[in-house]
Scaffold this motif. Sequence first.
Motif, PDB file in Angstrom:
ATOM      1  N   LEU A   9       7.684  22.153  41.700  1.00 51.98           N
ATOM      2  CA  LEU A   9       8.688  23.092  41.201  1.00 51.98           C
ATOM      3  C   LEU A   9       8.513  23.329  39.707  1.00 51.98           C
ATOM      4  N   ARG A  10       8.241  22.289  38.947  1.00 47.56           N
ATOM      5  CA  ARG A  10       8.027  22.458  37.507  1.00 47.56           C
ATOM      6  C   ARG A  10       6.736  23.230  37.235  1.00 47.56           C
ATOM      7  N   SER A  11       5.733  23.045  38.082  1.00 48.87           N
ATOM      8  CA  SER A  11       4.504  23.820  37.939  1.00 48.87           C
ATOM      9  C   SER A  11       4.752  25.292  38.236  1.00 48.87           C
ATOM     10  N   TYR A  12       5.611  25.552  39.212  1.00 57.04           N
ATOM     11  CA  TYR A  12       5.974  26.933  39.521  1.00 57.04           C
ATOM     12  C   TYR A  12       6.693  27.583  38.345  1.00 57.04           C
ATOM     13  N   TYR A  13       7.606  26.856  37.720  1.00 61.03           N
ATOM     14  CA  TYR A  13       8.296  27.384  36.541  1.00 61.03           C
ATOM     15  C   TYR A  13       7.315  27.673  35.415  1.00 61.03           C
ATOM     16  N   ALA A  14       6.323  26.788  35.244  1.00 58.01           N
ATOM     17  CA  ALA A  14       5.327  27.004  34.187  1.00 58.01           C
ATOM     18  C   ALA A  14       4.470  28.230  34.482  1.00 58.01           C
ATOM     19  N   GLU A  15       4.124  28.454  35.742  1.00 55.88           N
ATOM     20  CA  GLU A  15       3.296  29.597  36.103  1.00 55.88           C
ATOM     21  C   GLU A  15       4.052  30.912  35.937  1.00 55.88           C
ATOM     22  N   THR A  16       5.348  30.906  36.214  1.00 55.71           N
ATOM     23  CA  THR A  16       6.140  32.127  36.115  1.00 55.71           C
ATOM     24  C   THR A  16       6.746  32.329  34.731  1.00 55.71           C
ATOM     25  N   TRP A  18       9.182  30.526  33.321  1.00 51.83           N
ATOM     26  CA  TRP A  18      10.622  30.246  33.291  1.00 51.83           C
ATOM     27  C   TRP A  18      10.865  28.916  32.590  1.00 51.83           C
ATOM     28  N   ASN A  19      11.765  28.911  31.615  1.00 49.29           N
ATOM     29  CA  ASN A  19      12.068  27.715  30.827  1.00 49.29           C
ATOM     30  C   ASN A  19      13.288  27.027  31.421  1.00 49.29           C
ATOM     31  N   GLU A  20      13.060  26.010  32.240  1.00 50.24           N
ATOM     32  CA  GLU A  20      14.162  25.298  32.879  1.00 50.24           C
ATOM     33  C   GLU A  20      14.910  24.401  31.911  1.00 50.24           C
ATOM     34  N   ASP A  21      14.320  24.123  30.742  1.00 48.43           N
ATOM     35  CA  ASP A  21      14.978  23.256  29.771  1.00 48.43           C
ATOM     36  C   ASP A  21      15.993  23.995  28.914  1.00 48.43           C
ATOM     37  N   ASN A  22      15.995  25.319  28.980  1.00 48.15           N
ATOM     38  CA  ASN A  22      16.979  26.090  28.225  1.00 48.15           C
ATOM     39  C   ASN A  22      18.194  26.381  29.097  1.00 48.15           C
ATOM     40  N   LEU A  23      18.673  25.356  29.799  1.00 42.31           N
ATOM     41  CA  LEU A  23      19.850  25.454  30.648  1.00 42.31           C
ATOM     42  C   LEU A  23      20.806  24.322  30.294  1.00 42.31           C
TER      43      LEU A  23
END
Length: 291
Positions: A9-16, A18-23
Amino acid sequence: MLPFSTLLLRSYYAETGWNEDNLYSNLTRSSAAPRMRMDQDQLTFSDFPVPESLILQLANAPSPIFFNSYALDALPQLNGSMSYVTSSLPLTSQIGSSRTMPFRDVVERFRLYPPPQRPSVDEIWIDGKRVDKRDYFLYSRLHFPSFHLSGLATTRVSSTLQAQLAFTHQPTMARLRFTPRGEVAQKASSAHPPGNLLLSLQHDTGQYSGEYTYSASDGMFGVRGLYNFGWQDEEAKKEARAAEGEGHASRIEDDEDMLEGGLRGRFSAGGEVYLSLKQRSLGGGLSQGGA
């Protein structure tokens, strides 16, 4: 170690992008993680939580967009599970062989994250219609022997908007009960909680982000928000540097390079509010952090 599905899932966020840490929900993820440090080629941990079970996990990637994994939990009782993941993007560039992946990438640890940026995607529009494909990530997991089923689906609605759907399902397990006459009767077991459906909409602009959730089991609505003070868009910085001149821009870059090592920081503040229709209750909270 992180579960294989979390790494994907984190790899998917990196590919797209999307910054999941800015939540707001991940505001303290880095500070709450165990500290990892290398001293004279020796790896040491601090604030390391002691595992309560022994887990054996095997994962495989038959194709760049399809993955499966199997897990066996030996303590305190024997349990197992198998999971399947598929994505619209190949994730093998982020997930490699266990022999080549650095140990720091497969554990939850303290990290200094870069400043948040406004997410972007390559959108193709023809005659007012979006014709490019919409990226997605699908995950499902089946537990044994309880046959508990859980899953997650996420997709990008726009460059700054992401939708998620998570669910859990626990089937009613029938157990045998003997009557005084020796007859066999079935009785439904209610030891496990019922299933749930969670809808989530995440909005990220770089300077601020919002999370809007709905839980179907208890009719709970939730709103979370995070604001980054002193945030500047990277594209706006580049345009300002170009307008002021190359000489002045190079001087600014040199000054900013001197601030590396954690001295360049930011201040963030956020809050959350929850409303439960079933319990008829209202709750909330406020948090702040610096990086």
